[in-house]
Every structure is written in structure tokens, then in C-alpha cells.
Design an enzyme around this catalytic site. Structure first.
Site, PDB file in Angstrom:
ATOM      1  N   ARG A 260       0.871  -1.168   0.000  1.00  0.00           N
ATOM      2  CA  ARG A 260       0.000   0.000   0.000  1.00  0.00           C
ATOM      3  C   ARG A 260       0.909   1.219   0.000  1.00  0.00           C
ATOM      4  NH1 ARG A 260      -1.046   4.631   3.618  1.00  0.00           N
ATOM      5  NH2 ARG A 260      -3.245   5.113   3.497  1.00  0.00           N
ATOM      6  N   ASP A 262       1.695   4.902   0.467  1.00  0.00           N
ATOM      7  CA  ASP A 262       1.120   5.993   1.246  1.00  0.00           C
ATOM      8  C   ASP A 262       1.062   7.297   0.446  1.00  0.00           C
ATOM      9  OD1 ASP A 262       0.316   7.283   3.820  1.00  0.00           O
ATOM     10  OD2 ASP A 262       2.222   8.314   3.558  1.00  0.00           O
ATOM     11  N   GLU A 299      -2.793   4.951  -1.778  1.00  0.00           N
ATOM     12  CA  GLU A 299      -3.629   5.970  -1.143  1.00  0.00           C
ATOM     13  C   GLU A 299      -3.447   7.229  -1.981  1.00  0.00           C
ATOM     14  OE1 GLU A 299      -4.172   8.535   2.978  1.00  0.00           O
ATOM     15  OE2 GLU A 299      -2.213   7.734   2.426  1.00  0.00           O
ATOM     16  N   ASP A 325     -13.682   9.070  -1.380  1.00  0.00           N
ATOM     17  CA  ASP A 325     -15.027   9.621  -1.597  1.00  0.00           C
ATOM     18  C   ASP A 325     -16.094   8.716  -0.991  1.00  0.00           C
ATOM     19  OD1 ASP A 325     -13.826  11.646  -2.980  1.00  0.00           O
ATOM     20  OD2 ASP A 325     -14.958  11.370  -4.835  1.00  0.00           O
ATOM     21  N   HIS A 327     -15.784   6.667   1.553  1.00  0.00           N
ATOM     22  CA  HIS A 327     -15.761   6.844   3.003  1.00  0.00           C
ATOM     23  C   HIS A 327     -16.423   8.146   3.419  1.00  0.00           C
ATOM     24  CE1 HIS A 327     -14.039   8.773   6.589  1.00  0.00           C
ATOM     25  NE2 HIS A 327     -14.204   7.577   7.134  1.00  0.00           N
ATOM     26  N   ASP A 393      -6.238   6.732   9.325  1.00  0.00           N
ATOM     27  CA  ASP A 393      -6.236   8.171   9.079  1.00  0.00           C
ATOM     28  C   ASP A 393      -7.526   8.821   9.548  1.00  0.00           C
ATOM     29  OD1 ASP A 393      -3.838   9.131   8.048  1.00  0.00           O
ATOM     30  OD2 ASP A 393      -4.262   8.366   6.054  1.00  0.00           O
ATOM     31  N   GLN A 394      -8.647   8.263   9.136  1.00  0.00           N
ATOM     32  CA  GLN A 394      -9.934   8.894   9.415  1.00  0.00           C
ATOM     33  C   GLN A 394     -10.286   8.843  10.895  1.00  0.00           C
ATOM     34  OE1 GLN A 394     -11.100  10.668   7.115  1.00  0.00           O
ATOM     35  NE2 GLN A 394      -9.899   9.819   5.420  1.00  0.00           N
ATOM     36  N   GLY A 396      -7.508   8.422  13.435  1.00  0.00           N
ATOM     37  CA  GLY A 396      -6.397   9.027  14.161  1.00  0.00           C
ATOM     38  C   GLY A 396      -6.212  10.508  13.933  1.00  0.00           C
ATOM     39  N   ASN A 397      -6.774  11.026  12.848  1.00  0.00           N
ATOM     40  CA  ASN A 397      -6.655  12.460  12.588  1.00  0.00           C
ATOM     41  C   ASN A 397      -7.834  13.247  13.163  1.00  0.00           C
ATOM     42  OD1 ASN A 397      -4.138  12.549  11.273  1.00  0.00           O
ATOM     43  ND2 ASN A 397      -5.054  11.759   9.401  1.00  0.00           N
TER      44      ASN A 397
END
Length: 611
Positions: A260, A262, A299, A325, A327, A393-394, A396-397
Site C-alpha cells: 500500500r 502511502d 492511497e 469519496d 468513506h 487516518d480517518q 487518528g486524525n
């Protein structure tokens, strides 16, 4: 020119050392034994490489490179940094491990059910080895691919992994090279593929000594994270080779099944042959050599179909990409949030478009971005898109690292699961979501430079408090911030958590056994919505198999007349049933076309045609 970088152990205590340092006048290997140091001069090779072969070098031997008879630096391509990012490198015999996965040949990408995990917080031990006993439970759930967040050596022992500074070195606190191989081998014995997250858009700040060896970086661009890597200026061939060989290294030496990549929007270049295209070509060549397919997934924040298109059509030729999009629109429908980038989403019709095409934004004006965004991916196969309701990301940010389990109801969690797992795309689960994990996933680090620690604390606190109106800020350096994030694995066998785990298991079972759900195609799909009522309805088919499902995102009951073909439509899943901790079902067991039904609030129901 193919060059094996780093320390290449040849057996019989002989080792070959190779490093790229095109602008240096002198390079030596310094063997760092306890009783004495031994310097071995390296010979300059073509294109800026230096090489030396030495005797008396056993696996585990510590060494540095001495640059211009001055600086002492660890090997940029070290396999192991046993004393961390500021210590010596160690020689590793990569051939010493005895693999038992000779019959493994990877899975078709279209069959992947992906589970993203962070090694440090997935178990109390935070090691590769500790993951192995949990593989059987993941297999029972239906997971057949794990995606591991970055394992390249980073400072300290607590980090998401995106601060890595030794791209070839396996994180010492996770167990190092041998234990990673042990995990991969165990996964393959269970029929589970392994993906790892790699970072080719920047190098972390602490322990980043690459610039001492050569022009790895450029000031040509203005990136978000650190100095941009030099992929298109003088000496860029050596930089490209370093990172492309790194990709091949993970696949070849560790039997990893795919990478993957990044945040590829952070890879800057203007060359005629894109770096990612060159990497895809190299991985394709390795796949042909090994007789098994290796995958590259990206990503990307670009909504650019070139990521997925083959080279012959002007694309990079990557196998798949995350679909943000999907998500974003799902998150807004579930939570009602409309701040930050969520401003651009929130309509059921956007979810319909994502089901049909992948990208929601394919050239339209995006209010948050204040510009037009994206191009069309409607002609790309569905299996090229990876979708999710949560990821590192979604989660932890966010200032509180809050998962969907903190933001929505139990019924809403079932909708999130169904929307992802019943989609025609590749599903990705974030560790713990399958049972409604309540531990947060926060941003954490364990740097050693006090000034850097304070700069990160200030920067993250400012970022979070600007983005979020409320919530407690957790200092990333505080060890407790990390410990809060360790998941409570035992929950999956308890109460409501177990119900949700079984619900995920049932959805995956349907996806893998019903041909209409197993076939990943945007062409054998009919999708629509009632916007005001927040109702999504989808029909999918494959040969004689058909399914029809409805997802009511509203907190109210919705009246609906399904426009479906005649047939014996039997109900096979209903999240409002008491067995799924719902309020009790009012939906019919057999669905009649064009006959009005009442769909309870926050309910998903699936019907299959039979007979």
C-alpha cells in the site's frame, strides 16, 4: 543497472556492502566490534555506488559507513537497526529463514477482504509474533488479507510508522526481520495474504541521514511533510533505484503479497516516465519471474484515473487505490458531520454515484477545496477500489481519536458494515471495528529530540484545535496516549460486541458465497435512492443469482415500493431483527415487487431471489 543495496551476507562469514553516495570522495565500512573498530575501504563503482567485500563478518555484526573520512552513519539500506535510528546497522542473513509457504501463490485481488492493523496496538505485546495467535479468529471472521501499517524503522518504539527513516530495516521493537517473516509465513499457512504500508513521499525527521550520502532530496517543490524526495532532478536515477528496489525487497525477501503506497499525492516529479509507473513495471517483472501476482495499491487524494489505468493508456498501472469519496459520503450520512472536507459530502445520491462509478468528484466543483476536483473512473473495474467506513487516518486524525463506535449508535455500526461489505468494491476493515472497539486510535510518537517533541506537540495541538471545536488533546509523546490505543480483543466474545462481530461474519459469508455479491462489477449493478428519506437501494446480479438490499440511513421509518423483477425474493438478512440486537423486524419474509413496505429506521435488509 541492478544493484543489491546494503549488507548482502554471502555465507561463511563473508559479506558484501554496497551504498549509493555519488558526490562523496571516500567511503569506508567501519565494523563496530566491542574490542576494536575495523575500517574497510570501499571501491567506487559506476553511477555513484561504492562496494566492498569483507571476511570475518558474521550475522549480527554491527557496522557504520564512514563518509569522507569524517561522518559515521548507519546504512541507509540496513536490514536491522538493533539500537534504533541513531545506532549502528546490523548484518542480517536474509536467507537463514526456513519458509513453509512454497504452495502459496497469493489470492485474486477481487477476493480480498482486507484487515488493517497497527502492530504496536493490535496486541498488548505490540510485536509481530503476538499477532500470530489471533490469525485463526480473523480467518473465522472471513478475513483473507491483513494490511500492516508501516514497519520500516522509526525513532523509539511508539509511532504510526510514517516517521520511518530506514526504509529497508524492520522495526526492532516489533521483533525485527526474522519475526516479520515468521508472521508472513503463518499468515500464508492460514490462507491470509499480507500487505504492508510503505512510504515513498517523505522520510521522517529524526534519524534522517540520507542527505549525508547524496542528493536524496530536492527543494524544487513545497510539500506537506518534510523535504520532497528527488525523483526528477540530477542523480534522481539513484533515488528511484533505492525506492523501487525497496518495493521489490519487501515482496522478494519477506514474501509480502502487496504494498500500500502511502499518500502518492506527496510524490512530486515532472519526468517523462513517472516514478510510480516505473515501480509498477518492476513489480510486474517480479510477478512474472516468481510466477505469482504481487499487488500495488495507492492511497491517493487526487481522484485521478491515471493511477489505475495501464501504461498503454497513459496511466501508472497500479492495481487498486483507496476510495476516500466512498468513506466521506458514508461518514457524513452516518454521523451528520459537515465540517472540514466533509463539507463536500452528505447526500445519498453521492453514495449512489460512488457505487456506480467509484469517485464522487470527477470534475465538479468541491466547496471545501474551492476548485474543481477529479476525473471519471466509471470505466475502471470495481475491484480496483478499496472502500471502508474507518481506517487509521480517518480515526487518528481526529482530536480524540474517536472511532465510529463513539459517534453513532449500534444500529448505525451495522449500517456501516453492510454498506462496505455489500458494495461491489474491495472492503477494508480497521482493527477492532468488527466488534465495535471502544479504545481510541490517537496520534502517537516516541522521539528523543526535545525540540522536535515540543514542535510536534504544538503543531498537532494547533491543527486539532483548529479543526475540532471540542475534545481533549492528547500529547503524542506521552506513553499513555499510545497505551490508550491498544485494542480490547476480548470484547469480540462479549455481549453486544459479539453480536456485531457475528454480523460482520454473516455479511462476509454472504459476500463470499452468493455469486451476485461475489462478482465485483459496476456493470451488473442497479442502484438508486430516495434522497429526502435517506434510503439507498441496490440490486446486484451474476448469471442466475440476484440480490436486492435496502439501507435506511434515516432515524425514521421509510415507506418504499421496490422496483425489482418478478421472482421469489426471500429475506436473508435483516439488521432490525432481535437476533442482531434490533428493535424487532416488521419487514416481510418475501418481498413483493411494486408493493409498499415499511423499512425501520437505521436498518439494512437483504433479499435473494430463489427458485
Amino acid at each position: 543497472m541492478t544493484v543489491t543495496l546494503g549488507s548482502n551476507y554471502l555465507g561463511n562469514d563473508r559479506c558484501e556492502f554496497t551504498v549509493w553516495a555519488p558526490t562523496l570522495k571516500e567511503v569506508a565500512v567501519v565494523i563496530a566490534a566491542e574490542d576494536e573498530q575495523r575500517a574497510i575501504a570501499m571501491e567506487r563503482q559506476a553511477e555513484g555506488y561504492w562496494k566492498a567485500t569483507a571476511e570475518g563478518i558474521a550475522p549480527g555484526t554491527r557496522y557504520f559507513y564512514r563518509l569522507n573520512d569524517n561522518l559515521m552513519r548507519a546504512d541507509p539500506a540496513a536490514h536491522l537497526q538493533p539500537d534504533g535510528v541513531h545506532g549502528a546497522s546490523a548484518v542480517v542473513d536474509l536467507k537463514a529463514f526456513s519458509w513453509s509457504d512454497r504452495s502459496w501463490c497469493n489470492l485474486p485481488l477481487s477476493e480480498y477482504i482486507i484487515y488493517e492493523l497497527h502492530v504496536g496496538t493490535f496486541t498488548p505485546e505490540g510485536t509481530f509474533e503476538a499477532i500470530i495467535p489471533r490469525l485463526g479468529v480473523l480467518k473465522d471472521l472471513g478475513i483473507n488479507a491483513i494490511e500492516i501499517m508501516p514497519v520500516a524503522q522509526f525513532p523509539g518504539d511508539r509511532n504510526w510508522g510514517y516517521d520511518g527513516v530506514f526504509p529497508y530495516a524492520v522495526q526492532n521493537s516489533y521483533g525485527g526481520p526474522h519475526k516479520l517473516k515468521q508472521l508472513v509465513d503463518a499468515c500464508h499457512q492460514q490462507g491470509i495474504a499480507v500487505l504492508i504500508d510503505v512510504v515513498y513521499n517523505h522520510i521522517g525527521p529524526e534519524g534522517n541521514y540520507l542527505a549525508d550520502f547524496g542528493p536524496y532530496f530536492t527543494n524544487k517543490y513545497r510539500p506537506i511533510w518534510g523535504e520532497p524526495l528527488n525523483f526528477d532532478e540530477e542523480y534522481s536515477d539513484g533515488v528511484r533505484h533505492f525506492f523501487i528496489e525497496n518495493a521489490l525487497y519487501w515482496l522478494r525477501e519477506y514474501h509480502i503479497d502487496g504494498l500500500r503506497l502511502d499518500a502518492i499525492q506527496g510524490i512530486f516529479e515532472t519526468g517523462a516516465r513517472p516514478f510510480l509507473q516505473q515501480m509498477a513495471d518492476a513489480v510486474a517483472d517480479l510477478s512474472e519471474q516468481k510466477g505469482r501476482k504481487f499487488y500495488l495499491t495507492a492511497e491517493s487524494d487526487l481522484n485521478d484515473v491515471r493511477v489505475l489505468r495501464p501504461k498503454e493508456l497513459g496511466g501508472y498501472g497500479l492495481d487498486s487505490q483507496w476510495c476516500d469519496d466512498f468513506h466521506h459520503v458514508l461518514h457524513t450520512l452516518l454521523t451528520g458531520e459537515n465540517d472540514r472536507y466533509y463539507k463536500d459530502f452528505g447526500q445519498i445520491q453521492q453514495l449512489v454515484k460512488s457505487f456506480k462509478e467509484g469517485f464522487v468528484y470527477d470534475g465538479q466543483y468541491a466547496p471545501h477545496r474551492k476548485r474543481r476536483h477529479g476525473n471519471s473512473a466509471k470505466d475502471q473495474p470495481a475491484y480496483q477500489f478499496i472502500v471502508f467506513s474507518q481506517n487509521h487516518d480517518q480515526t487518528g486524525n481526529r482530536i480524540a481519536g474517536d472511532r465510529l463506535s463513539h459517534l453513532i449508535s449500534f444500529d448505525g455500526l451495522k449500517l456501516a458494515a453492510a454498506t462496505v461489505l455489500l458494495s461491489p468494491f474491495l472492503p477494508l476493515l480497521f482493527m477492532g471495528e468488527e466488534y465495535g472497539e471502544t479504545a481510541p486510535f490517537l496520534y502517537f510518537v516516541s522521539h528523543s529530540d526535545p525540540d522536535l517533541i515540543e514542535a510536534i506537540r504544538q503543531d498537532k495541538e494547533k491543527e486539532f484545535k483548529q479543526a475540532f471545536k471540542s475534545g481533549k488533546f492528547n500529547n503524542p509523546q506521552d506513553a499513555n496516549t499510545f497505551y490508550q490505543c491498544q485494542i480490547n480483543w476480548e470484547y469480540h466474545q462479549q455481549g453486544q460486541h459479539q453480536v456485531l462481530w457475528n454480523f460482520y461474519r454473516r455479511l462476509i459469508e454472504l459476500r463470499r458465497t452468493i455469486p451476485a455479491l461475489k462478482k465485483l462489477s459496476k456493470k451488473t449493478l442497479d442502484c438508486g435512492c430516495l434522497e429526502a428519506e435517506k434510503l439507498l437501494f441496490v440490486r446486484r446480479w451474476a448469471e442466475n443469482s440476484q440480490v436486492f438490499y435496502m439501507i435506511n440511513f434515516s432515524t425514521s421509518t421509510v415507506q418504499f415500493e421496490p422496483n425489482i423483477p418478478d421472482g421469489n425474493w426471500q429475506k436473508i438478512l435483516d439488521s432490525s431483527e432481535e437476533s442482531w440486537k434490533g428493535p424487532g423486524s416488521s419487514l416481510p419474509e418475501v418481498l413483493q415487487p411494486q408493493k409498499s413496505i415499511s423499512i425501520p429506521a437505521l436498518t439494512v435488509a437483504v433479499y435473494q431471489i430463489s427458485g
